[in-house]
Design a protein around this motif. Structure first.
Motif, PDB file in Angstrom:
ATOM      1  N   MET A 148      50.543  37.363  35.330  1.00 56.18           N
ATOM      2  CA  MET A 148      50.061  37.911  34.054  1.00 56.18           C
ATOM      3  C   MET A 148      49.215  36.863  33.336  1.00 56.18           C
ATOM      4  N   LEU A 149      48.063  37.252  32.838  1.00 55.65           N
ATOM      5  CA  LEU A 149      47.209  36.337  32.091  1.00 55.65           C
ATOM      6  C   LEU A 149      47.783  36.127  30.694  1.00 55.65           C
ATOM      7  N   PRO A 150      47.814  34.885  30.219  1.00 54.57           N
ATOM      8  CA  PRO A 150      48.458  34.639  28.926  1.00 54.57           C
ATOM      9  C   PRO A 150      47.680  35.166  27.735  1.00 54.57           C
ATOM     10  N   MET A 151      46.365  34.952  27.710  1.00 51.76           N
ATOM     11  CA  MET A 151      45.606  35.300  26.512  1.00 51.76           C
ATOM     12  C   MET A 151      44.126  35.237  26.801  1.00 51.76           C
ATOM     13  N   ASP A 152      43.367  35.862  25.929  1.00 52.59           N
ATOM     14  CA  ASP A 152      41.922  35.653  25.861  1.00 52.59           C
ATOM     15  C   ASP A 152      41.589  35.638  24.379  1.00 52.59           C
ATOM     16  N   CYS A 153      41.304  34.452  23.855  1.00 51.60           N
ATOM     17  CA  CYS A 153      41.148  34.275  22.412  1.00 51.60           C
ATOM     18  C   CYS A 153      39.720  33.955  21.992  1.00 51.60           C
ATOM     19  N   HIS A 154      38.751  34.446  22.773  1.00 49.11           N
ATOM     20  CA  HIS A 154      37.353  34.293  22.374  1.00 49.11           C
ATOM     21  C   HIS A 154      36.568  35.426  23.020  1.00 49.11           C
ATOM     22  N   THR A 155      36.293  36.484  22.238  1.00 50.31           N
ATOM     23  CA  THR A 155      35.532  37.620  22.745  1.00 50.31           C
ATOM     24  C   THR A 155      34.653  38.187  21.630  1.00 50.31           C
ATOM     25  N   HIS A 156      33.639  38.952  22.043  1.00 50.26           N
ATOM     26  CA  HIS A 156      32.663  39.489  21.096  1.00 50.26           C
ATOM     27  C   HIS A 156      32.459  40.983  21.302  1.00 50.26           C
ATOM     28  N   THR A 157      32.142  41.659  20.197  1.00 50.13           N
ATOM     29  CA  THR A 157      31.832  43.081  20.229  1.00 50.13           C
ATOM     30  C   THR A 157      30.438  43.289  19.637  1.00 50.13           C
ATOM     31  N   SER A 158      30.096  44.534  19.407  1.00 44.26           N
ATOM     32  CA  SER A 158      28.780  44.851  18.867  1.00 44.26           C
ATOM     33  C   SER A 158      28.575  44.351  17.442  1.00 44.26           C
ATOM     34  N   CYS A 159      29.608  43.826  16.808  1.00 40.54           N
ATOM     35  CA  CYS A 159      29.418  43.167  15.511  1.00 40.54           C
ATOM     36  C   CYS A 159      28.721  41.823  15.682  1.00 40.54           C
ATOM     37  N   SER A 160      28.664  41.316  16.905  1.00 42.27           N
ATOM     38  CA  SER A 160      27.865  40.136  17.217  1.00 42.27           C
ATOM     39  C   SER A 160      26.493  40.598  17.691  1.00 42.27           C
ATOM     40  N   PRO A 161      25.422  39.891  17.322  1.00 45.65           N
ATOM     41  CA  PRO A 161      24.083  40.357  17.693  1.00 45.65           C
ATOM     42  C   PRO A 161      23.781  40.289  19.179  1.00 45.65           C
ATOM     43  N   ASP A 162      24.592  39.538  19.941  1.00 41.36           N
ATOM     44  CA  ASP A 162      24.331  39.395  21.370  1.00 41.36           C
ATOM     45  C   ASP A 162      25.306  40.185  22.231  1.00 41.36           C
ATOM     46  N   SER A 163      25.926  41.217  21.650  1.00 38.92           N
ATOM     47  CA  SER A 163      26.852  42.059  22.401  1.00 38.92           C
ATOM     48  C   SER A 163      26.654  43.517  22.013  1.00 38.92           C
ATOM     49  N   ASP A 164      26.833  44.396  22.992  1.00 34.84           N
ATOM     50  CA  ASP A 164      26.813  45.842  22.741  1.00 34.84           C
ATOM     51  C   ASP A 164      28.196  46.457  22.933  1.00 34.84           C
ATOM     52  N   ALA A 165      29.200  45.624  23.112  1.00 33.12           N
ATOM     53  CA  ALA A 165      30.525  46.110  23.494  1.00 33.12           C
ATOM     54  C   ALA A 165      31.241  46.796  22.332  1.00 33.12           C
ATOM     55  N   GLY A 166      31.844  47.924  22.628  1.00 31.40           N
ATOM     56  CA  GLY A 166      32.680  48.597  21.642  1.00 31.40           C
ATOM     57  C   GLY A 166      34.055  47.979  21.591  1.00 31.40           C
ATOM     58  N   VAL A 167      34.637  47.910  20.408  1.00 32.69           N
ATOM     59  CA  VAL A 167      35.943  47.277  20.260  1.00 32.69           C
ATOM     60  C   VAL A 167      37.003  47.999  21.094  1.00 32.69           C
ATOM     61  N   THR A 168      36.939  49.323  21.158  1.00 34.19           N
ATOM     62  CA  THR A 168      37.928  50.072  21.942  1.00 34.19           C
ATOM     63  C   THR A 168      37.826  49.728  23.419  1.00 34.19           C
TER      64      THR A 168
END
Length: 280
Positions: free
Chosen positions: A1-21
């Motif tokens: 099991m992976l412990p964590m991922d504590c640095h990610t970006h969504t479309s609220c960042s100008p360099d991402s199109d990712a949806g939060v869901t």
């Protein structure tokens, strides 16, 4: 099991199109124990462009991060409600260039919605982001001198939770431009940065994005991670710097293995700026 991922970006960042869901759905699929959304908030351009009375230097010289900040807070708080009981979702930001306005940085830190703040340095005063610089014409030694000097100011200020991607410029200088850099000349300054972080009872992140990029190593690399441990550093987070769902968790297993090899027994995430540890 992976412990964590504590640095990610969504479309609220100008360099991402990712949806939060899509991002947190991927995190749940991977079985992450903790997951932080940390959209870019660049303090050197926090207000609308008119406030600064300057021209944009290129098509990606974005202003008015204040609006992005509010959008991020709203979406993340809604996502936290949706994720209750399914995933430890952390409402964070990647605070770029706090050295541009420490008073503004400290005012944002009073926002009780925030769990977690990564402090990062993406660009130097009067320079574009390291991503945009031409390393065929730039004096790389001067750039790194300035970078670590400015980074030390941020570390001495020390009001963040973790310091982001300590060796960020190497992503582009070494990884993309292919320049060979002997980092020995900056080891003492790096050590001073790490000592300041430790003195302020803050942490650093092991940013694993380099594993999937041409650089091929995390930020910081093993030598500096060991230096941090040897100096007494104990607070270490893991972050993929994912800007799309398929990169969530990227390199985290390798990063955790490296952290164990360097003597770390735990990695850390934050809720309301309080550290919580996961054994690795």
């Amino acid at each position: 099991m992976l412990p964590m991922d504590c640095h990610t970006h969504t479309s609220c960042s100008p360099d991402s199109d990712a949806g939060v869901t899509d991002m947190y759905t991927r995190a749940k699929t991977l079985g992450l124990q903790a997951f932080a959304i940390t959209d870019h908030i660049e303090l050197c351009r926090f207000y609308p462009q008119g406030f600064y009375a300057v021209q944009a230097r290129n098509e990606e010289d974005f202003f008015n991060y204040a609006a992005r900040y509010e959008s991020s807070m709203e979406q993340n708080m809604a996502a936290k409600e949706m994720c209750k009981g399914a995933l430890q979702l952390i409402n964070g930001i990647e605070m770029g260039e706090p050295n541009a306005d420490f008073a503004l940085a400290e005012s944002l830190l009073q926002d009780k919605r925030l769990d977690f703040v990564i402090a990062s340095l993406h660009e130097l005063p009067d320079k574009l982001d390291f991503y945009f610089l031409d390393y065929g014409t730039e004096d790389v030694t001067k750039l790194l001198d300035s970078y670590f000097s400015e980074l030390l100011k941020i570390c001495q200020w020390g009001k963040f939770d973790v310091l982001g991607h300590l060796t960020y410029p190497l992503r582009y200088i070494v990884g993309d431009a292919g320049k060979s850099i002997d980092m020995a000349g900056w080891r003492d300054c790096v050590a001073e940065c790490l000592k300041a972080v430790i003195r302020n009872k803050k942490g650093i992140e092991l940013n694993t994005s380099g594993y999937r990029q041409s650089y091929g190593m995390p930020f910081p690399h093993e030598e500096y991670l060991r230096l941090y441990k040897d100096l007494g550093g104990t607070i270490l987070s893991l972050g993929s710097d994912a800007h799309r769902p398929e990169d969530v968790g990227g390199g985290i297993a390798q990063g955790a293995a490296l952290a164990r090899a360097c003597g770390f027994e735990n990695v850390c995430y934050f809720l309301r700026h309080e550290p919580h540890y996961i054994r690795i």
